[in-house]
Design a protein around this motif. Structure first.
Motif, PDB file in Angstrom:
ATOM      1  N   CYS A 152      -6.759   6.095   2.630  1.00 56.66           N
ATOM      2  CA  CYS A 152      -6.994   5.244   1.445  1.00 56.66           C
ATOM      3  C   CYS A 152      -7.540   6.068   0.293  1.00 56.66           C
ATOM      4  O   CYS A 152      -8.455   6.881   0.446  1.00 56.66           O
ATOM      5  CB  CYS A 152      -7.975   4.142   1.803  1.00 56.66           C
ATOM      6  N   THR A 153      -6.993   5.844  -0.895  1.00 56.74           N
ATOM      7  CA  THR A 153      -7.483   6.530  -2.099  1.00 56.74           C
ATOM      8  C   THR A 153      -8.274   5.581  -3.001  1.00 56.74           C
ATOM      9  O   THR A 153      -8.675   5.966  -4.091  1.00 56.74           O
ATOM     10  CB  THR A 153      -6.302   7.079  -2.919  1.00 56.74           C
ATOM     11  N   CYS A 177      -3.856  -3.148  -3.166  1.00 56.10           N
ATOM     12  CA  CYS A 177      -3.864  -4.229  -2.173  1.00 56.10           C
ATOM     13  C   CYS A 177      -4.703  -5.401  -2.671  1.00 56.10           C
ATOM     14  O   CYS A 177      -4.335  -6.566  -2.483  1.00 56.10           O
ATOM     15  CB  CYS A 177      -4.388  -3.717  -0.834  1.00 56.10           C
ATOM     16  N   CYS A 196      -7.101   2.993  -4.548  1.00 53.99           N
ATOM     17  CA  CYS A 196      -6.294   2.652  -5.729  1.00 53.99           C
ATOM     18  C   CYS A 196      -6.428   1.179  -6.117  1.00 53.99           C
ATOM     19  O   CYS A 196      -6.217   0.811  -7.268  1.00 53.99           O
ATOM     20  CB  CYS A 196      -4.831   3.002  -5.500  1.00 53.99           C
ATOM     21  N   GLY A 197      -6.754   0.315  -5.161  1.00 55.30           N
ATOM     22  CA  GLY A 197      -6.994  -1.101  -5.464  1.00 55.30           C
ATOM     23  C   GLY A 197      -5.741  -1.965  -5.517  1.00 55.30           C
ATOM     24  O   GLY A 197      -5.828  -3.159  -5.817  1.00 55.30           O
ATOM     25  N   ALA A 209      -2.424   3.219   4.319  1.00 53.54           N
ATOM     26  CA  ALA A 209      -3.809   2.989   4.748  1.00 53.54           C
ATOM     27  C   ALA A 209      -3.985   1.617   5.394  1.00 53.54           C
ATOM     28  O   ALA A 209      -5.038   1.329   5.949  1.00 53.54           O
ATOM     29  CB  ALA A 209      -4.761   3.122   3.562  1.00 53.54           C
ATOM     30  N   LEU A 210      -2.967   0.777   5.298  1.00 56.65           N
ATOM     31  CA  LEU A 210      -3.006  -0.525   5.976  1.00 56.65           C
ATOM     32  C   LEU A 210      -1.800  -0.601   6.899  1.00 56.65           C
ATOM     33  O   LEU A 210      -0.668  -0.307   6.478  1.00 56.65           O
ATOM     34  CB  LEU A 210      -2.970  -1.661   4.946  1.00 56.65           C
ATOM     35  N   THR A 223       0.065   4.361   0.512  1.00 61.66           N
ATOM     36  CA  THR A 223      -0.380   5.516   1.300  1.00 61.66           C
ATOM     37  C   THR A 223      -0.322   5.311   2.808  1.00 61.66           C
ATOM     38  O   THR A 223      -0.550   6.254   3.560  1.00 61.66           O
ATOM     39  CB  THR A 223      -1.841   5.866   0.942  1.00 61.66           C
ATOM     40  N   CYS A 252       0.844  -1.207   0.000  1.00 61.25           N
ATOM     41  CA  CYS A 252       0.000   0.000   0.000  1.00 61.25           C
ATOM     42  C   CYS A 252       0.874   1.250   0.000  1.00 61.25           C
ATOM     43  O   CYS A 252       1.711   1.431   0.874  1.00 61.25           O
ATOM     44  CB  CYS A 252      -0.919   0.011   1.225  1.00 61.25           C
TER      45      CYS A 252
HETATM   46  S1  SF4 Z   1      -6.899   0.634  -1.984  1.00 61.48           S
HETATM   47 FE1  SF4 Z   1      -4.793   1.465  -2.250  1.00 61.48          FE
HETATM   48  S2  SF4 Z   1      -4.629   3.092  -0.690  1.00 61.48           S
HETATM   49 FE2  SF4 Z   1      -6.424   1.823  -0.130  1.00 61.48          FE
HETATM   50  S3  SF4 Z   1      -5.615   0.311   1.322  1.00 61.48           S
HETATM   51 FE3  SF4 Z   1      -5.518  -0.661  -0.735  1.00 61.48          FE
HETATM   52  S4  SF4 Z   1      -3.429  -0.209  -1.492  1.00 61.48           S
HETATM   53 FE4  SF4 Z   1      -3.814   1.187   0.231  1.00 61.48          FE
END
Ligand code: SF4
Ligand code: SF4
Length: 307
Positions: free
Chosen positions: A285-286, A291, A288-289, A268-269, A266, A264
């Protein structure tokens, strides 16, 4: 009358910051993110060998910065300096590099005004903000115009200032209180991004960054949303936050490998206990997908938060 030389000028690449290490394609070759490629009208971006920008082709419309979910392509922070100065000007006008003589502040191109930027403008200012789009229709970057108009139409912030885009130059009411784009740059960057682990390598031009791959950074657009939400009363803040929020859940197939935490971009995890599922921090979290794409257990479910 606008300066004829200025009429030839289009957006400047100087307002486009490139950081390959944030790009999903570079971080994981299984990612199929292509938002920037799809929106770029100049075919200046390629993703086959990681993120590459053809600076000869790029016309500086900045549209890619308005869709990149990770800050790999990002507007430089001059925007914040403009907003800071605008708050001191009654009924300010925001222009681009072609209309800067008829504006109190300007960005290289208004194509860089994402939903998050418009939200921030609405909530930070009062009264009326004019976007000077009088030269946009005949500009080589005119393909950014429908995107900007759609974003303005969908702007759901409410309160704060009203934003009006004006197409006729003689209808733009502009007072001579010009904004110095650079003067507030340093203080704003320091306050907003003090936690960012951005490593500026010596010798790299200032339109490129190279972050440590392991560093986590909340992209600037997401940071604008967080900043806006923090300044609002709780209920209104939650309402705005939901517009940009994502839900993330782990299924029973999660093996607690913590791979998603590492990938990830950002932060966010995070890992609280190495034997437990990671902890999700929604405001970082943005969506972005990455993960989801990266998880070998296919244990992550991501969706926009219900409004
Ligand atoms: S969607 Fe992107 S920003 Fe959000 S938790 Fe998953 S990797 Fe991180
Ligand atoms: S939109 Fe951003 S993360 Fe996605 S491919 Fe382009 S530069 Fe990479």
């Amino acid at each position: 009358m606008p300066d004829p030389a200025a009429q030839q000028q289009t957006g400047s690449r100087d307002d486009l910051c490139l950081d390959r290490s944030r790009c999903l394609r570079v971080r994981f070759n299984g990612s199929d993110c292509s938002h920037c490629l799809e929106i770029c009208p100049a075919a200046a971006i390629s993703l086959e060998q990681g993120l590459e920008l053809d600076r000869e082709r790029c016309t500086g419309c900045l549209l890619c910065t308005s869709v990149c979910p990770t800050g790999a392509l990002e507007l430089s922070a001059d925007f914040l300096a403009c907003v800071a100065q605008f708050s001191k000007v009654p009924e300010p006008v925001l222009g681009c590099c072609r209309t800067k003589e008829q504006a109190n502040g300007w960005l290289a191109c208004l194509g860089g005004l994402s939903d998050e930027h418009l939200l921030y403008l609405v909530r930070q200012l009062t009264g009326r903000l004019t976007l000077n789009i009088s030269l946009c229709a005949d500009c080589p970057n005119s393909s950014m115009l429908p995107f900007l108009q759609t974003r303005l139409k969908n702007l759901a912030a409410g309160g704060g200032c009203s934003i009006t885009a004006i197409e006729k130059a003689d209808a733009v009411s502009h007072r001579e209180e010009n904004v110095d784009r650079r003067s507030f740059f340093k203080s704003f960057r320091t306050s907003l991004f003090q936690t960012a682990a951005v490593i500026m390598n010596a010798g790299i031009q200032n339109t490129e960054r190279r972050s440590d791959y392991t560093s986590k950074r909340v992209p600037e657009r997401r940071a604008l949303v967080n900043r806006t939400v923090q300044q609002l009363p709780t209920e209104k803040g939650q309402q705005i936050a939901r517009l940009f929020a994502h839900q993330l859940t782990f299924s029973e197939h999660c093996s607690t490998c913590q791979g998603c935490v590492a990938i990830c971009p950002t932060g966010a995890l995070t890992t609280k206990d190495r034997h437990q599922q990671p902890v999700f921090v929604p405001e970082r979290c943005t969506g972005c997908g990455l993960c989801v794409e990266f998880c070998l257990d296919q244990a992550i479910k991501l969706s926009p938060a219900p409004n």
